[in-house]
Design a protein around this motif. Structure first.
Motif, PDB file in Angstrom:
ATOM      1  N   TYR A   9       0.837  -1.271  -0.072  1.00 38.97           N
ATOM      2  CA  TYR A   9      -0.051   0.021  -0.100  1.00 38.97           C
ATOM      3  C   TYR A   9       0.787   1.403  -0.052  1.00 38.97           C
ATOM      4  CZ  TYR A   9      -3.866   3.086   1.039  1.00 38.97           C
ATOM      5  OH  TYR A   9      -4.781   4.000   1.061  1.00 38.97           O
ATOM      6  N   SER A  10       1.957   1.254   0.609  1.00 40.59           N
ATOM      7  CA  SER A  10       3.049   2.355   0.920  1.00 40.59           C
ATOM      8  C   SER A  10       3.364   2.878  -0.446  1.00 40.59           C
ATOM      9  CB  SER A  10       4.002   2.160   1.724  1.00 40.59           C
ATOM     10  OG  SER A  10       3.423   2.192   3.167  1.00 40.59           O
ATOM     11  N   ALA A  11       3.656   1.520  -1.297  1.00 43.81           N
ATOM     12  CA  ALA A  11       4.359   1.633  -2.699  1.00 43.81           C
ATOM     13  C   ALA A  11       3.528   2.209  -3.414  1.00 43.81           C
ATOM     14  CB  ALA A  11       4.992   0.151  -3.102  1.00 43.81           C
ATOM     15  N   ILE A  12       2.180   1.883  -3.408  1.00 43.98           N
ATOM     16  CA  ILE A  12       0.961   2.536  -4.337  1.00 43.98           C
ATOM     17  C   ILE A  12       0.849   3.994  -3.939  1.00 43.98           C
ATOM     18  CG2 ILE A  12      -1.494   2.579  -4.704  1.00 43.98           C
ATOM     19  CD1 ILE A  12      -1.547  -0.362  -4.291  1.00 43.98           C
ATOM     20  N   VAL A  13       1.392   4.624  -2.625  1.00 39.68           N
ATOM     21  CA  VAL A  13       0.967   5.713  -2.280  1.00 39.68           C
ATOM     22  C   VAL A  13       2.162   6.602  -2.970  1.00 39.68           C
ATOM     23  CG1 VAL A  13       1.074   7.334  -0.102  1.00 39.68           C
ATOM     24  CG2 VAL A  13      -0.509   5.396  -0.278  1.00 39.68           C
ATOM     25  N   VAL A  14       3.280   6.123  -2.806  1.00 38.61           N
ATOM     26  CA  VAL A  14       4.451   6.963  -3.183  1.00 38.61           C
ATOM     27  C   VAL A  14       4.234   6.890  -4.744  1.00 38.61           C
ATOM     28  CG1 VAL A  14       6.812   6.681  -3.496  1.00 38.61           C
ATOM     29  CG2 VAL A  14       5.882   6.004  -1.321  1.00 38.61           C
ATOM     30  N   SER A  15       3.902   5.734  -5.351  1.00 37.77           N
ATOM     31  CA  SER A  15       3.652   5.875  -6.767  1.00 37.77           C
ATOM     32  C   SER A  15       2.688   6.951  -7.208  1.00 37.77           C
ATOM     33  CB  SER A  15       3.570   4.654  -7.406  1.00 37.77           C
ATOM     34  OG  SER A  15       4.451   3.454  -7.083  1.00 37.77           O
TER      35      SER A  15
ATOM     36  N   SER B 261      10.448  10.876  -1.226  1.00 42.96           N
ATOM     37  CA  SER B 261       9.978   9.521  -1.340  1.00 42.96           C
ATOM     38  C   SER B 261      11.006   8.675  -0.600  1.00 42.96           C
ATOM     39  CB  SER B 261       9.858   9.245  -2.805  1.00 42.96           C
ATOM     40  OG  SER B 261       8.814  10.047  -3.462  1.00 42.96           O
ATOM     41  N   PHE B 262      12.397   8.773  -0.927  1.00 37.44           N
ATOM     42  CA  PHE B 262      13.576   8.402  -0.273  1.00 37.44           C
ATOM     43  C   PHE B 262      13.418   8.370   1.122  1.00 37.44           C
ATOM     44  CE2 PHE B 262      17.783   7.864   1.344  1.00 37.44           C
ATOM     45  CZ  PHE B 262      17.940   6.406   0.958  1.00 37.44           C
ATOM     46  N   ILE B 263      13.436   9.655   1.850  1.00 37.53           N
ATOM     47  CA  ILE B 263      13.298   9.679   3.245  1.00 37.53           C
ATOM     48  C   ILE B 263      12.095   9.128   3.835  1.00 37.53           C
ATOM     49  CG2 ILE B 263      13.226  11.552   4.893  1.00 37.53           C
ATOM     50  CD1 ILE B 263      14.751  13.413   3.232  1.00 37.53           C
ATOM     51  N   TYR B 264      10.972   9.247   3.098  1.00 32.97           N
ATOM     52  CA  TYR B 264       9.731   8.480   3.492  1.00 32.97           C
ATOM     53  C   TYR B 264      10.089   6.997   3.706  1.00 32.97           C
ATOM     54  CZ  TYR B 264       5.179   6.646   3.243  1.00 32.97           C
ATOM     55  OH  TYR B 264       4.029   5.710   3.155  1.00 32.97           O
ATOM     56  N   LEU B 265      10.518   6.416   2.659  1.00 37.08           N
ATOM     57  CA  LEU B 265      10.616   4.989   2.851  1.00 37.08           C
ATOM     58  C   LEU B 265      11.739   4.487   4.047  1.00 37.08           C
ATOM     59  CD1 LEU B 265      10.627   4.201  -0.894  1.00 37.08           C
ATOM     60  CD2 LEU B 265       8.820   3.799   0.575  1.00 37.08           C
ATOM     61  N   LEU B 266      12.739   5.448   4.056  1.00 41.18           N
ATOM     62  CA  LEU B 266      13.725   5.040   5.071  1.00 41.18           C
ATOM     63  C   LEU B 266      13.113   5.350   6.357  1.00 41.18           C
ATOM     64  CD1 LEU B 266      16.587   4.412   5.536  1.00 41.18           C
ATOM     65  CD2 LEU B 266      17.369   6.833   5.364  1.00 41.18           C
ATOM     66  N   VAL B 267      12.631   6.498   6.679  1.00 37.15           N
ATOM     67  CA  VAL B 267      11.909   6.662   8.184  1.00 37.15           C
ATOM     68  C   VAL B 267      11.101   5.723   8.284  1.00 37.15           C
ATOM     69  CG1 VAL B 267      11.000   8.409   9.547  1.00 37.15           C
ATOM     70  CG2 VAL B 267      12.414   9.122   7.957  1.00 37.15           C
ATOM     71  N   SER B 268      10.051   5.145   7.293  1.00 39.82           N
ATOM     72  CA  SER B 268       9.092   4.375   7.527  1.00 39.82           C
ATOM     73  C   SER B 268       9.758   2.981   8.106  1.00 39.82           C
ATOM     74  CB  SER B 268       8.336   4.024   6.322  1.00 39.82           C
ATOM     75  OG  SER B 268       7.541   5.097   5.760  1.00 39.82           O
ATOM     76  N   LEU B 269      10.805   2.492   7.671  1.00 40.42           N
ATOM     77  CA  LEU B 269      11.269   1.272   8.250  1.00 40.42           C
ATOM     78  C   LEU B 269      12.013   1.588   9.515  1.00 40.42           C
ATOM     79  CD1 LEU B 269      13.025  -0.107   4.673  1.00 40.42           C
ATOM     80  CD2 LEU B 269      11.117  -0.649   5.849  1.00 40.42           C
ATOM     81  N   LEU B 270      12.721   2.463   9.826  1.00 40.51           N
ATOM     82  CA  LEU B 270      13.177   2.827  10.891  1.00 40.51           C
ATOM     83  C   LEU B 270      12.362   2.888  12.291  1.00 40.51           C
ATOM     84  CD1 LEU B 270      16.050   5.575  10.025  1.00 40.51           C
ATOM     85  CD2 LEU B 270      16.308   2.840  10.578  1.00 40.51           C
ATOM     86  N   ILE B 271      11.298   3.400  11.959  1.00 39.32           N
ATOM     87  CA  ILE B 271      10.177   3.723  13.074  1.00 39.32           C
ATOM     88  C   ILE B 271       9.035   2.790  13.017  1.00 39.32           C
ATOM     89  CG2 ILE B 271      10.925   6.114  13.310  1.00 39.32           C
ATOM     90  CD1 ILE B 271       8.154   7.007  11.880  1.00 39.32           C
ATOM     91  N   PHE B 272       9.110   1.778  12.291  1.00 39.11           N
ATOM     92  CA  PHE B 272       8.059   0.762  11.831  1.00 39.11           C
ATOM     93  C   PHE B 272       7.463   0.403  13.464  1.00 39.11           C
ATOM     94  CE2 PHE B 272       5.690  -2.770  10.819  1.00 39.11           C
ATOM     95  CZ  PHE B 272       4.839  -2.370   9.513  1.00 39.11           C
ATOM     96  N   PRO B 273       8.024  -0.040  14.053  1.00 37.08           N
ATOM     97  CA  PRO B 273       7.769  -0.445  15.523  1.00 37.08           C
ATOM     98  C   PRO B 273       6.437   0.530  15.997  1.00 37.08           C
ATOM     99  CG  PRO B 273       9.971  -0.964  15.608  1.00 37.08           C
ATOM    100  CD  PRO B 273       9.693   0.076  14.413  1.00 37.08           C
ATOM    101  N   LEU B 274       6.718   1.667  15.735  1.00 41.37           N
ATOM    102  CA  LEU B 274       5.625   2.594  16.353  1.00 41.37           C
ATOM    103  C   LEU B 274       4.167   2.243  15.577  1.00 41.37           C
ATOM    104  CD1 LEU B 274       7.507   5.963  16.342  1.00 41.37           C
ATOM    105  CD2 LEU B 274       7.308   4.229  18.218  1.00 41.37           C
ATOM    106  N   ILE B 275       4.098   1.734  14.696  1.00 38.63           N
ATOM    107  CA  ILE B 275       2.712   1.413  14.008  1.00 38.63           C
ATOM    108  C   ILE B 275       1.869   0.782  14.894  1.00 38.63           C
ATOM    109  CG2 ILE B 275       1.850   0.200  11.939  1.00 38.63           C
ATOM    110  CD1 ILE B 275       3.444   2.877  11.467  1.00 38.63           C
ATOM    111  N   PHE B 276       2.694  -0.103  15.967  1.00 42.71           N
ATOM    112  CA  PHE B 276       1.777  -1.001  16.858  1.00 42.71           C
ATOM    113  C   PHE B 276       1.491  -0.340  17.823  1.00 42.71           C
ATOM    114  CE2 PHE B 276       4.326  -3.699  13.951  1.00 42.71           C
ATOM    115  CZ  PHE B 276       3.487  -4.899  13.866  1.00 42.71           C
ATOM    116  N   ILE B 277       1.579   0.961  18.177  1.00 43.05           N
ATOM    117  CA  ILE B 277       1.345   1.743  19.406  1.00 43.05           C
ATOM    118  C   ILE B 277      -0.008   2.363  19.195  1.00 43.05           C
ATOM    119  CG2 ILE B 277       1.910   3.418  21.409  1.00 43.05           C
ATOM    120  CD1 ILE B 277       4.683   2.739  20.332  1.00 43.05           C
TER     121      ILE B 277
END
Length: 305
Positions: free
Chosen positions: A159-165, A207-223
């Motif tokens: 879904y994130s790939a679709i949003v960026v595209s 887009s590059f920063i978005y993808l990088l930060v998304s991976l780095l802070i992904f655990p926050l998605i569970f809060i």
């Protein structure tokens, strides 16, 4: 702020026109189909990657918050979908009966009303909804809750790939889209017609920063709660420069970045509303078009500044 709201209203009207909808629907279907095909080919690898990310999150957090997170996400989607349907089916009636000065207040009232209605449903049925999501995480072809969450992570990545595209699609086709808006509403005022190649650099960087930060802070998605704030912040960051520089490059011979900073409030507001589109599948295809057109209208109103 009034100019911002006028631009937002203008953006909502324009994305309902066939001239804009054809770009959103055709582009969205092609992009979604492409990423769905890629996901089909590499789904095992995507899920494995999602499982690796999941290992970074304490299992107790996944177990206790997984179903709650999905329940909260469903509530938020229903609120936004209800809000969107009200304006989709009654938009023309609302525009005829509600003055521009009261339009903002009315929109807030509709959003709050939607939130209250679904909050009442969740108040009486929250336990039932929560346990149904627990069943979902184990009923589907998943052996465990963490396995189910791993699949949802895979869907999130696609879904994130679709949003960026879609942001790239809007930036690439910004010239014909905005020229069409110009001809329909401002036929006596010529745009500069500078292609948005320079703004594409900002789109690629963000887009590059978005993808990088998304991976780095992904655990926050569970809060709970934090996850929504994180997603909105990421989506706002993704689109704000694209909208600002795409629109400016169509209106000004020389894009003054420092002068554009004077309109930061408008950029953030329009980007925030655009980010909300991404919480509702299908509507997310129209979000970037709404943001691009709204920003163009706003900067056009400030062109003499």
């Amino acid at each position: 702020m009034r100019d911002v709201m006028h631009a937002v209203i203008f953006g909502f009207k324009e994305i309902l026109r066939w001239d804009v909808m054809k770009y959103a629907l055709v582009g969205g279907l092609i992009i979604s189909g492409l990423w769905a095909f890629i996901a089909y080919l590499f789904w095992g690898e995507i899920v494995s990657f999602g499982a690796y990310i999941l290992e970074l999150v304490p299992f107790s957090m996944v177990r206790s918050n997984g179903a709650w997170m999905l329940s909260a996400f469903l509530w938020f989607q229903l609120v936004l979908l209800t809000f969107a349907l009200v304006f989709a089916f009654f938009g023309n009636l609302i525009l005829r009966t509600v003055s521009k000065e009261k339009y903002t207040s009315f929109s807030v009232f509709v959003a709050l009303g939607s939130a209250i209605v679904w909050s009442v449903v969740w108040f009486f049925k929250s336990d039932y909804i929560y346990h149904e999501f627990l069943k979902l995480l184990t009923w589907l072809p998943f052996e465990t809750i963490e396995k189910g969450i791993g699949y949802f992570i895979g869907f999130y990545l696609v879904y994130s790939a679709i949003v960026v595209s879609m942001v790239f699609i809007v930036s690439i086709f910004s010239k014909p889209i905005l020229e069409g808006v110009e001809k329909r509403h401002f036929p006596d005022d010529q745009v500069v017609k500078v292609h948005t190649f320079k703004s594409m650099g900002y789109t690629i960087r963000d887009s590059f920063i978005y993808l990088l930060v998304s991976l780095l802070i992904f655990p926050l998605i569970f809060i709970p709660v934090v996850n929504f704030l994180v997603l909105i912040a990421l989506w706002v960051w993704l689109v704000k420069d694209t909208f600002r520089y795409d629109a400016a490059s169509m209106l000004f011979e020389d894009v003054d970045r420092e002068k554009l900073k004077e309109h930061s409030l408008a950029t953030w507001v329009i980007s925030f509303i655009t980010a909300l589109f991404n919480f509702v599948p299908v509507l997310n295809l129209f979000g970037p078009f709404f943001g691009e057109i709204s920003m163009f209208h706003y900067l056009k109103s400030k062109r003499s500044v």
